[in-house]
Write an enzyme that holds these catalytic residues in place. Structure first.
Site, PDB file in Angstrom:
ATOM      1  N   ASP A 192      -2.100  -8.456   0.550  1.00  0.00           N
ATOM      2  CA  ASP A 192      -2.104  -7.333  -0.375  1.00  0.00           C
ATOM      3  C   ASP A 192      -2.882  -7.741  -1.612  1.00  0.00           C
ATOM      4  OD1 ASP A 192      -0.561  -5.810   1.314  1.00  0.00           O
ATOM      5  OD2 ASP A 192       1.333  -6.296   0.318  1.00  0.00           O
TER       6      ASP A 192
ATOM      7  N   ASP B  55       3.016   4.039   5.759  1.00  0.00           N
ATOM      8  CA  ASP B  55       4.098   3.508   4.928  1.00  0.00           C
ATOM      9  C   ASP B  55       5.223   4.534   4.949  1.00  0.00           C
ATOM     10  OD1 ASP B  55       2.420   1.391   4.271  1.00  0.00           O
ATOM     11  OD2 ASP B  55       1.764   2.291   2.383  1.00  0.00           O
TER      12      ASP B  55
END
Length: 273
Positions: free
Chosen positions: A11, A130
Site C-alpha cells: 500500500d 473493498d
C-alpha cells in the site's frame, strides 16, 4: 493442478509503503522499490501496488514509482489507485505494470472496466473490491441499480475511495457484474479483517470464489501461515495476498511457500535469488 500464488501487497501513500488496521492507523513500512526487490528475490509470484489515497486526494497515478520498481523486479506487477480513464490504464501499463487494479473508478464508471478489458485484454484488468459486512440495522441502504443494490439478503457492502465511502452496492452482486463487464481477476479485501491478523473473511471469500469463473485473490487479515492455507483451502481463492506478515519480518515468502506446499497446496518453489 494450477499452482496457487502468494502476492505481497504494498500500500503506497505519497511514495512510501504503509500498513494500517481496517484502513486506518497507518504506519510506515518502507521504501517501495527496496521491498519489491526483496520480495522478487524471495520468490513472490506477483506484487500488488495500491496507491491508497490517490482517489480520495484526487491525485494522479504513480507512474514514476511504477517505472522505478518495474526496472528492478521481474515478476508480474499489478498497480491500482487513481486510474480514471482508459488513457490512465495505458500510461500505467506503459510504465511497466502488467495489470491494473480498478476500484473506485470501476464503481463510478463501470464502462471503464468494459472499455479497458476490450482494448488491453481482460488479463490486464483486475477489479478490486473493498467491502464490509453489513449489520442488520444497515440493510435500508439503497442504490440506483436494483441489479447490484443492497437488499434483505445482502451481507456485504462495497466501499470506495480507500474505504472512506459506502456505496449501497452488494459485494457479491458486484463481483459477478464486473466479471460480466470483462474483468480478468478480482482482488477482494475485507475492511473488517484488514490488519487484524486474525485471518481472511472466509465466508465472503468462498462465496465470491464460487460465484465467478475468474481468479480471486483473497486479501485482508493474514497473521499466520495457517491463514494463507485457509484462504486457499476453505476460501477457494486462486491467490493469497498479505502485507503485515511480510513487511515486518514475521515470515518470508519462501517460508510461506514451503509451508503451503507441505499442506498439499501446489506452489511454484523456484530457487530464491
Amino acid at each position: 493442478m494450477l499452482t496457487k500464488r502468494i502476492i505481497p501487497c504494498l500500500d503506497i501513500d505519497r511514495g512510501r509503503v504503509v500498513k494500517g488496521v481496517s484502513f486506518v492507523d497507518i504506519r510506515d513500512a518502507g521504501d517501495p522499490a527496496e521491498l519489491a526487490a526483496l520480495y522478487d528475490r524471495e520468490g513472490a509470484d506477483e506484487l500488488v501496488f495500491l496507491d491508497i489515497t490517490a482517489s480520495s486526494d484526487e491525485r494522479d497515478i504513480m507512474v514514476d514509482v511504477v517505472k522505478q520498481v518495474s526496472e528492478q523486479v521481474f515478476i508480474p506487477l499489478t498497480v491500482g489507485g487513481g486510474m480514471r480513464s482508459v488513457d490512465d490504464v495505458r500510461r500505467m501499463l506503459e510504465a511497466g505494470a502488467d495489470k491494473v487494479s480498478l476500484n473506485t473508478a470501476a464503481v463510478t464508471n463501470p464502462q471503464l472496466v468494459k472499455d479497458s478489458s476490450s482494448f488491453f485484454g481482460s488479463q490486464c484488468i483486475v477489479v478490486a473490491i473493498d467491502y464490509k459486512r453489513i449489520e442488520s440495522k444497515d440493510l435500508s441502504v439503497q442504490t440506483d441499480s436494483s441489479e447490484i443494490g443492497i437488499d434483505g439478503a445482502s451481507q456485504w457492502e462495497v466501499y470506495t475511495h480507500g474505504g472512506r465511502n459506502s456505496t449501497g452496492i452488494d459485494a457479491l452482486k458486484w463481483a459477478k457484474r464486473v466479471e460480466n463487464l470483462g474483468a480478468g481477476e478480482l482482488l477482494i479485501t475485507s475492511m473488517d479483517a484488514d490488519g487484524q491478523l486474525s485471518g481472511y473473511d472466509l465466508d465472503y471469500t468462498s462465496q465470491c470464489s464460487r460465484s465467478v469463473s475468474i481468479p480471486v485473490i483473497a486479501s485482508g487479515g493474514v497473521g499466520s501461515l495457517e491463514h494463507l492455507y485457509e484462504g486457499i483451502h476453505y476460501g477457494k481463492a486462486d491467490a493469497v495476498l498479505a502485507a503485515s506478515i511480510f513487511h515486518f519480518g514475521n515470515y518470508s515468502i519462501s517460508e510461506a511457500k514451503q509451508y503451503l506446499a507441505s499442506k498439499g497446496i501446489p506452489m511454484r518453489l523456484a530457487n530464491t535469488k
